[in-house]
Design a protein around this motif. Sequence first.
Motif, PDB file in Angstrom:
ATOM      1  N   ASP A 166       0.557  -1.010  -0.416  1.00  0.00           N
ATOM      2  CA  ASP A 166       0.154   0.239   0.330  1.00  0.00           C
ATOM      3  C   ASP A 166       0.885   1.686  -0.050  1.00  0.00           C
ATOM      4  OD1 ASP A 166      -2.391  -1.211  -0.076  1.00  0.00           O
ATOM      5  OD2 ASP A 166      -2.167  -1.480   2.606  1.00  0.00           O
ATOM      6  N   ALA A 167       2.158   1.383  -0.693  1.00  0.00           N
ATOM      7  CA  ALA A 167       3.027   2.256  -0.598  1.00  0.00           C
ATOM      8  C   ALA A 167       2.820   3.356  -1.553  1.00  0.00           C
ATOM      9  CB  ALA A 167       4.605   1.813  -0.389  1.00  0.00           C
ATOM     10  N   PHE A 168       2.230   2.874  -2.750  1.00  0.00           N
ATOM     11  CA  PHE A 168       1.622   3.541  -3.258  1.00  0.00           C
ATOM     12  C   PHE A 168      -0.142   3.761  -3.735  1.00  0.00           C
ATOM     13  CE2 PHE A 168       5.509   1.546  -4.629  1.00  0.00           C
ATOM     14  CZ  PHE A 168       6.278   2.447  -4.879  1.00  0.00           C
ATOM     15  N   GLU A 169      -0.239   5.138  -4.724  1.00  0.00           N
ATOM     16  CA  GLU A 169      -1.403   5.490  -4.901  1.00  0.00           C
ATOM     17  C   GLU A 169      -2.014   5.713  -6.730  1.00  0.00           C
ATOM     18  OE1 GLU A 169      -3.585   7.782  -3.008  1.00  0.00           O
ATOM     19  OE2 GLU A 169      -1.703   9.364  -3.125  1.00  0.00           O
ATOM     20  N   CYS A 170      -2.751   5.397  -6.744  1.00  0.00           N
ATOM     21  CA  CYS A 170      -2.882   5.527  -8.689  1.00  0.00           C
ATOM     22  C   CYS A 170      -3.333   6.660  -8.763  1.00  0.00           C
ATOM     23  CB  CYS A 170      -3.924   4.352  -9.498  1.00  0.00           C
ATOM     24  SG  CYS A 170      -3.140   4.476 -11.009  1.00  0.00           S
ATOM     25  N   VAL A 171      -2.984   7.836  -9.447  1.00  0.00           N
ATOM     26  CA  VAL A 171      -3.032   8.883 -10.041  1.00  0.00           C
ATOM     27  C   VAL A 171      -3.675   8.689 -11.327  1.00  0.00           C
ATOM     28  CG1 VAL A 171      -3.062  11.354 -10.154  1.00  0.00           C
ATOM     29  CG2 VAL A 171      -2.648  10.027  -7.822  1.00  0.00           C
ATOM     30  N   LEU A 172      -4.998   8.783 -12.234  1.00  0.00           N
ATOM     31  CA  LEU A 172      -5.603   8.465 -13.129  1.00  0.00           C
ATOM     32  C   LEU A 172      -6.060   9.440 -13.847  1.00  0.00           C
ATOM     33  CD1 LEU A 172      -6.371   5.259 -13.697  1.00  0.00           C
ATOM     34  CD2 LEU A 172      -4.247   6.021 -13.802  1.00  0.00           C
ATOM     35  N   PRO A 173      -5.396  10.269 -14.994  1.00  0.00           N
ATOM     36  CA  PRO A 173      -6.624  11.325 -15.563  1.00  0.00           C
ATOM     37  C   PRO A 173      -8.176  11.267 -16.267  1.00  0.00           C
ATOM     38  CG  PRO A 173      -5.214   9.683 -17.697  1.00  0.00           C
ATOM     39  CD  PRO A 173      -4.589   8.903 -16.303  1.00  0.00           C
ATOM     40  N   LYS A 174      -8.987  12.070 -15.763  1.00  0.00           N
ATOM     41  CA  LYS A 174     -10.029  11.864 -16.021  1.00  0.00           C
ATOM     42  C   LYS A 174     -10.602  11.153 -17.366  1.00  0.00           C
ATOM     43  CE  LYS A 174     -10.808  16.796 -13.640  1.00  0.00           C
ATOM     44  NZ  LYS A 174     -11.611  18.193 -13.910  1.00  0.00           N
ATOM     45  N   GLU A 175      -9.620  12.112 -18.032  1.00  0.00           N
ATOM     46  CA  GLU A 175     -10.440  10.783 -18.981  1.00  0.00           C
ATOM     47  C   GLU A 175      -9.289   9.758 -19.542  1.00  0.00           C
ATOM     48  OE1 GLU A 175     -11.101  13.283 -22.321  1.00  0.00           O
ATOM     49  OE2 GLU A 175     -12.621  14.884 -21.709  1.00  0.00           O
ATOM     50  N   MET A 176      -9.194   8.048 -18.544  1.00  0.00           N
ATOM     51  CA  MET A 176      -8.563   7.653 -18.783  1.00  0.00           C
ATOM     52  C   MET A 176      -8.896   6.579 -19.783  1.00  0.00           C
ATOM     53  SD  MET A 176      -6.058   5.749 -17.281  1.00  0.00           S
ATOM     54  CE  MET A 176      -5.147   4.832 -17.942  1.00  0.00           C
ATOM     55  N   PRO A 177      -7.716   6.056 -21.149  1.00  0.00           N
ATOM     56  CA  PRO A 177      -8.085   5.630 -21.996  1.00  0.00           C
ATOM     57  C   PRO A 177      -8.468   4.040 -22.007  1.00  0.00           C
ATOM     58  CG  PRO A 177      -5.775   5.663 -21.492  1.00  0.00           C
ATOM     59  CD  PRO A 177      -6.433   6.430 -20.351  1.00  0.00           C
TER      60      PRO A 177
END
Length: 246
Positions: A166-177
């Motif tokens: 749990d050391a990382f978190e995902c930060v995706l763009p609003k319009e994820m492909p």
Amino acid sequence: MNLIRSMENFVFGAECLGCGRASERLDPWLCPGCVAELERVSKVTLFPGPDVYSLYPMRPITRSLVHALKYKGVSGMATYLVRHSSAKISGVVGSELDLLPKPLYFVPVPLHRARYRERGYNQAEKIAAALAVCADGRVCKWLRRKTFVVSQTKLSREERERNVQDAFECVLPKEMPSRGTIIVVDDVYTTGATTGACLAAFERVLEKGNFGGGLPVLKVCTLLYDEPASAIADYAADCQMEWDAD
């Protein structure tokens, strides 16, 4: 060009970063003998896992070059190693990348801010940038490190997994492909604890999202694979047999 080479020789002492010997024939970091050795080890095909590509095995020369990348400020070594690898020259990893769904998103494993201040750059970002150039992809900083973890180098497999859980978190763009391939990039694959934690962060977010009938493929690519001791011993024996046959 001569001025650049003179400056490099001044900074690095005209010593080969592979063997440490002085040489007037550096390219600019390796002597001809070490260039030949790097080409030799680059031909070793490495797939540590079903979704993992590694460009080189851990050998004395590759260990020295990645050490220079991480701890001696030689940031250009990332591009040098990728260009001399099977992602570019012999084509094994390059061929595999060609088969993946496009576009390719190279996501570097992030460094904690404290380590970034120490080094001045994230080596995984340098590797990802070089891979993106070779494979016609792009670098995407879609991971964030949540906690500071101790160095993985001297930890057991179980300790590594706990260290990065749990050391990382995902930060995706609003319009994820909804198509393409996300490739997590790091310098060394040992037990897969770090990259596995990164993949888990992506999986948690992707499974919750609505991506219109499709999800990007998840893969891992590292510069080195730190093989089990038995595999290294077999390689040494093979090299000795080839030497005896010559």
